[in-house]
Design a protein around this motif. Structure first.
Motif, short mmCIF file in Angstrom:
data_model
loop_
_atom_site.label_atom_id
_atom_site.label_comp_id
_atom_site.label_asym_id
_atom_site.label_seq_id
_atom_site.Cartn_x
_atom_site.Cartn_y
_atom_site.Cartn_z
N SER A 105 0.91 -1.29 -0.01
CA SER A 105 -0.10 -0.02 0.10
C SER A 105 0.83 1.29 -0.06
O SER A 105 1.88 1.23 0.67
CB SER A 105 -0.89 0.04 1.25
N THR A 106 0.45 2.18 -0.80
CA THR A 106 1.07 3.49 -0.74
C THR A 106 0.21 4.70 -0.97
O THR A 106 -0.82 4.62 -1.57
CB THR A 106 2.18 3.42 -1.87
N SER A 107 0.75 5.88 -0.46
CA SER A 107 -0.23 7.20 -0.96
C SER A 107 0.15 7.61 -2.17
O SER A 107 1.24 7.44 -2.89
CB SER A 107 0.23 8.27 0.04
N LEU A 133 -5.26 -7.72 -7.89
CA LEU A 133 -6.32 -6.89 -7.42
C LEU A 133 -5.52 -5.55 -6.96
O LEU A 133 -4.57 -5.54 -6.32
CB LEU A 133 -6.65 -7.30 -5.95
N VAL A 134 -6.12 -4.51 -7.32
CA VAL A 134 -5.68 -3.08 -6.95
C VAL A 134 -6.90 -2.24 -6.75
O VAL A 134 -7.84 -2.18 -7.10
CB VAL A 134 -5.09 -2.35 -8.38
N ASN A 135 -6.57 -1.71 -5.34
CA ASN A 135 -7.74 -0.89 -4.73
C ASN A 135 -7.23 0.47 -4.61
O ASN A 135 -6.39 0.64 -3.92
CB ASN A 135 -8.07 -1.47 -3.34
N PHE A 136 -8.01 1.71 -5.25
CA PHE A 136 -7.51 2.87 -5.26
C PHE A 136 -8.69 3.78 -4.14
O PHE A 136 -8.75 4.92 -4.38
CB PHE A 136 -7.92 3.68 -6.67
N GLY A 137 -8.82 2.92 -3.31
CA GLY A 137 -9.67 3.71 -2.08
C GLY A 137 -9.66 2.64 -0.97
O GLY A 137 -8.90 1.80 -0.51
N SER A 138 -10.96 3.06 -0.23
CA SER A 138 -11.04 2.31 1.26
C SER A 138 -12.15 1.31 1.03
O SER A 138 -12.41 0.69 2.14
CB SER A 138 -11.32 3.60 2.03
N LYS A 139 -12.71 1.19 0.12
CA LYS A 139 -13.92 0.03 -0.35
C LYS A 139 -13.31 -1.06 -0.12
O LYS A 139 -12.31 -1.34 -0.62
CB LYS A 139 -14.53 0.41 -1.58
#
Length: 177
Positions: A105-107, A133-139
């Protein structure tokens, strides 16, 4: 026994995503600020796969990249995340795991580009299938489901024989001379 491993959908027709210069652009897979790509494969011991993605404008400032081989294969995965200028952002591996789920995870900021490199971490699980899997949020994001390997029930074909004993056998004596 199982035959030759087959390359995944991004490594066919003479095309290979084995370097950052031939990385597969996965921007078209973004859906609701997430990417889920099943059916990927580290096909040979020396194989690596590279992907490129731009952070969408809908990001909340965080990107989490996950490589999942658990419930998919015995691949011991390694993940490296690079900036668009090839600076290492983060890496994680699961050596000798025989299947694992690992994440970096990174900002991030909207529009930034990242390279994702997936390869084997070492040990006996040097080839195998995985999901990205790539997640660009908190969902929350569901894992890649295992393939359907259930064999449909079939009627017994018979034709076998059984030789069952109904009474104990007498011991066989050997006659010595």
């Amino acid at each position: 026994i199982y035959g030759t491993r087959r390359f995944d959908q991004f490594n066919t027709g003479g095309q290979r995503n084995v370097t950052y210069m031939t990385a597969t652009n996965i921007n078209s897979f973004v859906n609701n600020a997430q990417i889920a790509i099943p059916g990927l494969d580290i096909t040979t011991v020396a194989d690596s796969e590279w992907f490129f993605v731009n952070v969408p404008s809908t990001t909340t400032g965080t990107m989490s990249v996950t490589v999942q081989s658990s419930n998919l294969s015995s691949l011991s995965p390694k993940l490296q995340v690079y900036s668009s200028s090839l600076g290492l952002v983060g890496q994680v591996s699961a050596v000798d795991s025989m299947g694992a789920t690992i994440s970096v995870s990174t900002s991030v900021q909207s529009g930034q580009g990242y390279y994702l490199k997936i390869l084997a971490a070492g040990g006996p699980g040097s080839v195998g299938g995985y999901g990205l899997l790539v997640n660009f949020g908190s969902k929350p994001q569901s894992p890649i489901p295992p393939p359907n390997t259930v064999v449909a029930q079939q009627p017994d074909q018979g034709s076998g024989t059984a030789n069952l004993l109904t009474s104990p056998q007498e011991p066989i004596e050997s006659g010595g001379m």
